[in-house]
Scaffold this motif. Structure first.
Motif, PDB file in Angstrom:
ATOM      1  N   UNK A 306      61.030  67.877  59.399  1.00 36.56           N
ATOM      2  CA  UNK A 306      61.296  66.782  60.331  1.00 36.56           C
ATOM      3  C   UNK A 306      61.729  65.536  59.589  1.00 36.56           C
ATOM      4  N   UNK A 307      62.699  64.813  60.142  1.00 35.05           N
ATOM      5  CA  UNK A 307      63.234  63.617  59.480  1.00 35.05           C
ATOM      6  C   UNK A 307      63.315  62.402  60.396  1.00 35.05           C
ATOM      7  N   UNK A 308      63.528  62.623  61.714  1.00 41.85           N
ATOM      8  CA  UNK A 308      63.892  61.521  62.597  1.00 41.85           C
ATOM      9  C   UNK A 308      62.809  61.271  63.638  1.00 41.85           C
ATOM     10  N   UNK A 309      62.708  60.014  64.060  1.00 41.26           N
ATOM     11  CA  UNK A 309      61.651  59.617  64.976  1.00 41.26           C
ATOM     12  C   UNK A 309      60.484  59.008  64.204  1.00 41.26           C
ATOM     13  N   UNK A 310      59.624  58.290  64.912  1.00 42.25           N
ATOM     14  CA  UNK A 310      58.539  57.558  64.265  1.00 42.25           C
ATOM     15  C   UNK A 310      57.551  58.480  63.563  1.00 42.25           C
ATOM     16  N   UNK A 311      57.446  59.726  64.026  1.00 41.93           N
ATOM     17  CA  UNK A 311      56.596  60.700  63.340  1.00 41.93           C
ATOM     18  C   UNK A 311      57.406  61.889  62.835  1.00 41.93           C
ATOM     19  N   UNK A 312      58.707  61.634  62.610  1.00 42.30           N
ATOM     20  CA  UNK A 312      59.607  62.659  62.066  1.00 42.30           C
ATOM     21  C   UNK A 312      59.606  63.913  62.921  1.00 42.30           C
ATOM     22  N   UNK A 313      59.647  63.739  64.237  1.00 37.97           N
ATOM     23  CA  UNK A 313      59.545  64.864  65.145  1.00 37.97           C
ATOM     24  C   UNK A 313      60.831  65.623  65.391  1.00 37.97           C
ATOM     25  N   UNK A 314      61.953  65.174  64.831  1.00 35.37           N
ATOM     26  CA  UNK A 314      63.233  65.864  65.034  1.00 35.37           C
ATOM     27  C   UNK A 314      63.833  66.225  63.679  1.00 35.37           C
ATOM     28  N   UNK A 315      64.398  67.433  63.541  1.00 35.29           N
ATOM     29  CA  UNK A 315      64.913  67.868  62.249  1.00 35.29           C
ATOM     30  C   UNK A 315      66.352  67.477  61.963  1.00 35.29           C
ATOM     31  N   UNK A 316      67.106  67.069  62.972  1.00 36.03           N
ATOM     32  CA  UNK A 316      68.522  66.774  62.764  1.00 36.03           C
ATOM     33  C   UNK A 316      68.969  65.717  63.757  1.00 36.03           C
ATOM     34  N   UNK A 317      70.106  65.106  63.453  1.00 37.63           N
ATOM     35  CA  UNK A 317      70.659  64.088  64.347  1.00 37.63           C
ATOM     36  C   UNK A 317      71.022  64.707  65.696  1.00 37.63           C
ATOM     37  N   UNK A 318      71.546  65.918  65.677  1.00 41.79           N
ATOM     38  CA  UNK A 318      71.951  66.570  66.932  1.00 41.79           C
ATOM     39  C   UNK A 318      70.737  66.855  67.814  1.00 41.79           C
ATOM     40  N   UNK A 319      69.668  67.361  67.234  1.00 38.19           N
ATOM     41  CA  UNK A 319      68.459  67.623  68.021  1.00 38.19           C
ATOM     42  C   UNK A 319      67.851  66.320  68.522  1.00 38.19           C
ATOM     43  N   UNK A 320      67.842  65.294  67.675  1.00 36.17           N
ATOM     44  CA  UNK A 320      67.324  63.995  68.111  1.00 36.17           C
ATOM     45  C   UNK A 320      68.135  63.463  69.285  1.00 36.17           C
ATOM     46  N   UNK A 321      69.450  63.578  69.224  1.00 36.34           N
ATOM     47  CA  UNK A 321      70.309  63.104  70.312  1.00 36.34           C
ATOM     48  C   UNK A 321      70.051  63.899  71.586  1.00 36.34           C
ATOM     49  N   UNK A 373      78.482  62.746  70.472  1.00 37.84           N
ATOM     50  CA  UNK A 373      77.423  61.738  70.367  1.00 37.84           C
ATOM     51  C   UNK A 373      76.713  61.860  69.022  1.00 37.84           C
ATOM     52  N   UNK A 374      76.460  63.091  68.584  1.00 31.05           N
ATOM     53  CA  UNK A 374      75.825  63.288  67.284  1.00 31.05           C
ATOM     54  C   UNK A 374      76.728  62.777  66.162  1.00 31.05           C
ATOM     55  N   UNK A 375      78.041  63.013  66.268  1.00 36.25           N
ATOM     56  CA  UNK A 375      78.981  62.523  65.255  1.00 36.25           C
ATOM     57  C   UNK A 375      78.952  60.998  65.201  1.00 36.25           C
ATOM     58  N   UNK A 376      78.955  60.370  66.363  1.00 40.78           N
ATOM     59  CA  UNK A 376      78.875  58.902  66.421  1.00 40.78           C
ATOM     60  C   UNK A 376      77.576  58.414  65.788  1.00 40.78           C
ATOM     61  N   UNK A 377      76.462  59.019  66.177  1.00 38.70           N
ATOM     62  CA  UNK A 377      75.170  58.596  65.652  1.00 38.70           C
ATOM     63  C   UNK A 377      75.086  58.819  64.147  1.00 38.70           C
ATOM     64  N   UNK A 378      75.691  59.879  63.685  1.00 33.91           N
ATOM     65  CA  UNK A 378      75.646  60.211  62.258  1.00 33.91           C
ATOM     66  C   UNK A 378      76.472  59.237  61.424  1.00 33.91           C
ATOM     67  N   UNK A 379      77.426  58.573  62.044  1.00 29.13           N
ATOM     68  CA  UNK A 379      78.384  57.759  61.294  1.00 29.13           C
ATOM     69  C   UNK A 379      78.314  56.273  61.593  1.00 29.13           C
TER      70      UNK A 379
END
Length: 523
Positions: A306-321, A373-379
């Motif tokens: 896990x990398x994203x979110x306050x407790x790293x609950x999402x593994x990728x930008x796409x899943x977080x989005x 949306x993931x591409x935008x968020x990633x960049x």
């Protein structure tokens, strides 16, 4: 857009390190952890040795380090003086990819409407939701804040909800995985009536779930040389419940929307580099015991870091989005395809409510839209540092390092070489995070477990861009719930593993404390 491609899973030894169960190494029959959804060119031994030298923390504070002014590597953009500083695309983006960024921006800003609607491409809102667009929470791609002073502020903070899982409940994939490697993680479930997130808005004909209430208690903190600070401790409750009482043992966890810059670069930091900094048993005795978060990836159908979110609950930008579309707006997508979003069986009208799925689109936002949306968020690019050679800033940098802040806020990383993401490929970046979970003490505890994280653990947030918060977002509220009204207050809330560093800040000469804040303001 090019679809994400899977890599060969990491070896079992890496699985053991991530799961915190070294004794599992070598055992047969255990699931392996997925490496990354990115298309990675593996590092050679010589390259890995070179990277290790580059990211080694400095001990020379007489001048700025080489490339320090470009925290996002070649993707860094010039620091603007207006509130669009977080809304620029990666500086090294090829021209033929700029249209994808602009299309993703349009979808990020798009206001969704309830179904049925003549605007078929934009309907499907709710029925319960927190915001009508991604931009409404991440205004100007910056961070959210508590509701005080602005009714619109309510959409940039929400409450996560959960209750302890009954002992007889079947295990989820991640619970079964952790148990298989010898680790018992806290088990929770969404509130049986209100689900996993309190939605404070609803489409016409439906009741909103409730309204979050915050009450603050303020206390004075004495600092060295006669200085003082004031910390406000929040207490959370819910009023105007639309569907009856919540479970008596419900756990509430407030979350403000984080800033969006540099997400693709963080996604591209090699998992093995993150794991190398983990020390779950504090074997080196420095009081810092960062742990990796493990989550189940619905993209990979496997456990991932896990990398994203306050407790790293999402593994990728796409899943977080995708999770934000489903949980915050009520928009179904290929990863979270349920049309009714977070509605529960105790909300039958919500389950039967209107939605925008159809035979042509499939979900309310399709794979192509989610990828954009993931591409935008990633960049979304990280702005350049300011005043890196200023004498007070260099003094503050020395204080930051010598106080022990870098034990969690790791200054530098080098990203993977990526075949199809030139913007994030092999960049020296300065995010000031180790992307690990740390015990932050009882003061910041939400007492709500999430995956491997217990009720006192939080992922180290990246610090890049933090000095531009007021310029971009119009406020200076920090931490996971916006309780801190300044950078100094945010530092003084640190406890647990950061207690010793916090105490040093309180006791240091006032000149050093001012220099520390000045340094943070240039990030």
């Amino acid at each position: 857009m090019t679809r994400l491609r899977s890599l060969v899973p990491k070896p079992l030894l890496l699985l053991a390190a991530i799961a915190g169960a070294a004794h599992a190494a070598g055992q047969e029959g255990l699931p392996e952890i997925a490496g990354s959804p990115l298309d990675v060119v593996p590092r050679s031994a010589a390259e890995a040795e070179r990277v290790a030298g580059v990211v080694r923390p400095t001990t020379d504070f007489s001048a700025a380090e080489r490339f320090e002014a470009n925290p996002g590597g070649a993707a860094t953009v010039r620091a603007r003086s207006d509130n669009n500083a977080f809304s620029l695309s990666s500086a090294n983006m090829p021209f033929d990819r700029e249209m994808n960024f602009k299309l993703g921006n349009g979808l990020f800003r798009k206001l969704w409407v309830s179904s049925p609607s003549s605007t078929r491409a934009s309907d499907g809102l709710g029925p319960l939701y927190n915001a009508r667009s991604c931009q409404r929470c991440h205004l100007k791609d910056g961070r959210g804040h508590p509701p005080e002073g602005s009714d619109d502020g309510r959409v940039s903070i929400f409450l996560r909800l959960s209750v302890p899982a009954p002992a007889q409940d079947p295990m989820t994939e991640i619970e079964a995985f952790l148990l298989s490697v010898g680790e018992a993680a806290p088990r929770t479930r969404p509130d049986p009536t209100y689900g996993g997130q309190l939605q404070d808005f609803a489409v016409a004909g439906h009741a909103a779930e409730g309204r979050m209430e915050i009450a603050y208690t303020e206390r004075e903190v004495a600092l060295s040389e006669g200085e003082t600070a004031f910390l406000r401790a929040p207490a959370y409750s819910v009023s105007e419940l639309g569907y009856g009482p919540m479970a008596p043992d419900v756990m509430l966890s407030p979350r403000v929307a984080p800033q969006m810059i540099g997400l693709g670069l963080l996604e591209a930091v090699p998992a093995e580099d993150i794991l190398a900094r983990a020390d779950p048993d504090d074997s080196d005795g420095d009081g810092i015991s960062g742990r990796p978060q493990i989550v189940w990836s619905l993209e990979q159908d496997a456990p991932m870091l896990g990398r994203f979110g306050w407790k790293a609950g999402a593994p990728s930008v796409r899943v977080q989005s995708a999770g934000a579309f489903a949980g915050d707006i009520g928009i179904s997508n290929p990863i979270f395809p349920v049309a009714e979003g977070d509605c529960t069986a105790r909300q039958p009208a919500c389950l039967a409510g209107p939605h925008g799925d159809d035979d042509a689109r499939g979900q309310e936002i399709d794979a192509e839209g989610l990828d954009l949306v993931a591409f935008y968020s990633r960049n979304l690019a990280v702005p350049a540092r300011r005043d890196v050679d200023d004498a007070q800033v260099l003094q503050g940098k020395r204080v930051f390092y010598e106080t022990g802040c870098t034990a969690c806020h790791t200054p530098k990383h080098v990203t993977h070489r990526l075949r199809d993401q030139p913007e994030q490929s092999f960049q020296l970046i300065w995010p000031y995070t180790d992307l690990l979970l740390h015990d932050m003490g009882p003061g910041l505890a939400d007492n709500r477990p999430e995956g491997r994280a217990d009720g006192r653990e939080w992922r180290t947030p990246p610090l890049w861009g933090i000095g531009l918060t007021r310029q971009v977002s119009g406020h200076s509220y920090f931490l996971h719930d916006g309780r801190a009204r300044s950078l100094l207050e945010a530092v003084l809330w640190h406890g647990g593993e950061a207690q010793a560093a916090r105490d040093r800040v309180m006791e240091m000469p006032a000149e050093d404390r001012a220099a520390l804040i000045r340094f943070l303001e240039t990030l």
